[in-house]
Design a protein around this motif. Structure first.
Motif, mmCIF file in Angstrom:
data_model
loop_
_atom_site.group_PDB
_atom_site.id
_atom_site.type_symbol
_atom_site.label_atom_id
_atom_site.label_comp_id
_atom_site.label_asym_id
_atom_site.label_seq_id
_atom_site.Cartn_x
_atom_site.Cartn_y
_atom_site.Cartn_z
ATOM 1 N N GLU A 1 7.677 7.644 -5.926
ATOM 2 C CA GLU A 1 7.422 7.170 -4.559
ATOM 3 C C GLU A 1 8.069 8.088 -3.532
ATOM 4 O OE1 GLU A 1 7.497 2.973 -3.426
ATOM 5 O OE2 GLU A 1 7.987 2.523 -5.506
ATOM 6 N N GLU A 2 9.292 8.512 -3.800
ATOM 7 C CA GLU A 2 10.014 9.395 -2.878
ATOM 8 C C GLU A 2 9.287 10.731 -2.709
ATOM 9 O OE1 GLU A 2 14.255 11.780 -2.833
ATOM 10 O OE2 GLU A 2 14.161 9.826 -3.849
ATOM 11 N N ILE A 3 8.790 11.278 -3.826
ATOM 12 C CA ILE A 3 8.060 12.551 -3.752
ATOM 13 C C ILE A 3 6.779 12.391 -2.944
ATOM 14 C CG2 ILE A 3 6.824 14.282 -5.117
ATOM 15 C CD1 ILE A 3 8.831 13.770 -7.369
ATOM 16 N N LEU A 4 6.036 11.314 -3.218
ATOM 17 C CA LEU A 4 4.767 11.105 -2.525
ATOM 18 C C LEU A 4 4.958 10.868 -1.031
ATOM 19 C CD1 LEU A 4 2.861 8.875 -5.116
ATOM 20 C CD2 LEU A 4 2.471 11.275 -4.596
ATOM 21 N N GLN A 5 6.007 10.132 -0.663
ATOM 22 C CA GLN A 5 6.262 9.872 0.755
ATOM 23 C C GLN A 5 6.557 11.154 1.517
ATOM 24 O OE1 GLN A 5 9.264 6.858 1.123
ATOM 25 N NE2 GLN A 5 8.010 5.266 0.176
ATOM 26 N N GLY B 1 3.346 12.338 2.756
ATOM 27 C CA GLY B 1 2.559 11.416 3.563
ATOM 28 C C GLY B 1 1.733 10.435 2.751
ATOM 29 N N PHE B 2 2.023 10.334 1.447
ATOM 30 C CA PHE B 2 1.312 9.377 0.582
ATOM 31 C C PHE B 2 2.175 8.137 0.377
ATOM 32 C CE2 PHE B 2 -0.223 13.590 -0.695
ATOM 33 C CZ PHE B 2 -1.588 13.409 -0.604
ATOM 34 N N PHE B 3 1.531 6.967 0.383
ATOM 35 C CA PHE B 3 2.257 5.713 0.191
ATOM 36 C C PHE B 3 1.585 4.900 -0.906
ATOM 37 C CE2 PHE B 3 3.210 7.139 4.447
ATOM 38 C CZ PHE B 3 4.585 6.940 4.544
ATOM 39 N N LEU B 4 2.413 4.255 -1.713
ATOM 40 C CA LEU B 4 1.920 3.489 -2.856
ATOM 41 C C LEU B 4 1.886 1.998 -2.562
ATOM 42 C CD1 LEU B 4 3.842 5.227 -5.768
ATOM 43 C CD2 LEU B 4 1.375 5.059 -5.619
ATOM 44 N N LYS B 5 0.903 1.315 -3.160
ATOM 45 C CA LYS B 5 0.948 -0.139 -3.204
ATOM 46 C C LYS B 5 2.039 -0.529 -4.202
ATOM 47 C CE LYS B 5 -4.036 -0.533 -2.347
ATOM 48 N NZ LYS B 5 -5.335 -1.004 -2.885
#
Length: 456
Positions: free
Chosen positions: A401-405, A408-412
């Motif tokens: 999650e930290e890498i994706l954020q 600019g990507f966010f997870l459900k």
């Protein structure tokens, strides 16, 4: 079948109680399907497969649960209220994805195949036993739609094959690719020449944990009824598949010898085989597929609006201009789409490249496992990974999650094994969002792009 009967079968077949497979040592045992009953655990794991659990039979419930009715949204109910009964019923079926009803058993309408006198038949794959250069027999599947040869790691170990570690790139739909760490082996098999002699033929094979499972095999006597001129030994079919030979081996490709209906007798330098279909013959073979899950505990992540998370360059926005006005009284305005959208053909590739490039940033060099998850355990906007340690799995998902954020990507919220559904989590709204009348809301469910309302 009760547990003692199952245990007798396991003992007779000499299979492992933990994974129900045959293997020479504990290294070949897979602990994915171990019993998870707390009372059965000895230490961290139990010593038997979940199908052999003696306490599993006590949890069975013999009462049929009532069917859940297909529920409609409030807007759909209002719309249906103003329609005629016939049209309302049609719309109700369309809204609930119901194409046919089986409640009225008195007037059963025959299906398409039944009305034409057709019957579904089991497909008989081209299976045969191949002889290795050293004389060992290998259960083989001919797959003329494949361009790569495969062999199980267990067979490669049994045959003492020479191998090397490689990363295999599997290309999929839309230019997507998945990297798989495996081994490449060299295998020599015996083939017949036109002169009747035997020579060695070398195959390049890639290792897999499993190729296919044979649950039921056709006996040679059954096939000899259709091909009486062929010896029983030539019609023998293997009960274990350890090798897949592809169309790449053109010199070994089977040639048609005789056809009986949809049943075909093939001959190749490796021997004879039968393929096709016949109503009197049934063979049960499951061809294995690659799975993301390898550990006891699994996690499923879904990236929210993955395509829309990637911004377009100024030059790309020029190609995404369009004219629009909200009403006929307003002047036509010129607009441009500023983010990647699903209408762009390379949208999936662009979004995946952006996600993987984010994982390669220098600040995440120490996150080797998380970078591997984002590169190998992803398919478009879905992340499927697993681990035997639940705490370690939780650590990996948080770091992913930290890498994706950072990109600019966010997870459900993650869906974990043992969890009945996705837990809701409220996030602060960052920007004003315009919802079109036919657009799915945030809480709506989707499967393959089709919205649905889940049962309560």
């Amino acid at each position: 079948m009760n547990v003692p009967e199952k245990l007798n079968i396991v003992k007779t077949l000499k299979t492992c109680k933990r994974c129900l497979r045959k293997h020479e040592d504990d290294a070949g045992c897979i602990n994915t399907y171990l019993c998870r009953n707390k009372d059965c655990k000895k230490g961290s794991f139990s010593d038997h497969h979940f199908l052999l659990c003696p306490k599993g039979e006590l949890t069975r419930v013999g009462i049929d649960k009532p069917r859940r009715k297909n529920r409609l949204t409030e807007e759909q109910e209002k719309f249906i209220a103003g329609l005629s009964p016939e049209l309302a019923e049609e719309c109700r079926k369309a809204f609930s994805n119901v194409t046919a009803s089986t409640r009225n058993t008195k007037c059963k309408v025959p299906g398409l195949m039944e009305s034409h006198g057709l019957k579904k038949q089991h497909v008989i794959l081209m299976l045969l036993e191949v002889t290795a250069n050293a004389g060992q027999k290998i259960g083989t599947l001919f797959d003329l739609a494949s361009d790569t040869n495969y062999i199980t790691h267990q067979a490669a170990k049994r045959l003492n094959l020479e191998g090397e570690n490689i990363t295999l790139v599997v290309h999929g739909v839309g230019g997507m690719s998945v990297k798989v760490r495996t081994k490449r082996y060299l295998l020599k098999v015996r083939v017949k020449t036109p002169k009747g002699t035997v020579k060695a033929h070398q195959l390049i094979c890639y290792g897999l944990s499993e190729i296919a499972k044979v649950h039921k095999v056709i006996q040679p006597l059954q096939l000899q009824k259709f091909f009486p001129d062929v010896d029983l030994e030539d019609l023998k079919r293997p009960d274990t598949i350890e090798l897949l030979i592809s169309h790449r081996e053109g010199r070994l490709a089977p040639q048609r010898v005789k056809v009986v209906g949809d049943l075909v007798l093939w001959n190749s330098p490796l021997g004879m085989t039968v393929g096709g279909a016949h109503p009197d013959l049934c063979e049960d073979v499951d061809v294995a597929a690659h799975r993301f899950r390898r550990g006891l505990h699994a996690a499923l992540g879904d990236i929210k609006k993955m395509y829309n998370s990637v911004w377009l360059e100024d030059l790309e926005r020029h190609l995404h201009r369009f004219l629009w006005r909200d009403s006929s009284e307003e002047e036509i305005g010129e607009f441009a789409i500023t983010r990647v959208n699903i209408g762009d053909r390379p949208a999936g590739c662009i979004a995946q490249v952006a996600m993987r490039e984010t994982a390669k940033l220098p600040m995440f060099d120490s996150c080797k496992e998380e970078r591997r998850i984002l590169e190998e355990d992803c398919y478009v906007d879905d992340i499927l990974t697993s681990d035997n340690d639940p705490e370690l799995l939780h650590k990996h998902t948080k770091k992913v999650e930290e890498i994706l954020q950072a990109g600019g990507f966010f997870l459900k919220p993650w869906v974990l094994s043992g969890q009945s559904g996705r837990q809701k989590m409220s996030l602060p709204s960052r920007e004003k969002i315009l919802t079109l009348p036919n657009q799915l809301k945030e809480d709506d469910n989707k499967a393959l792009g089709v919205g649905y309302v889940g049962g309560g």
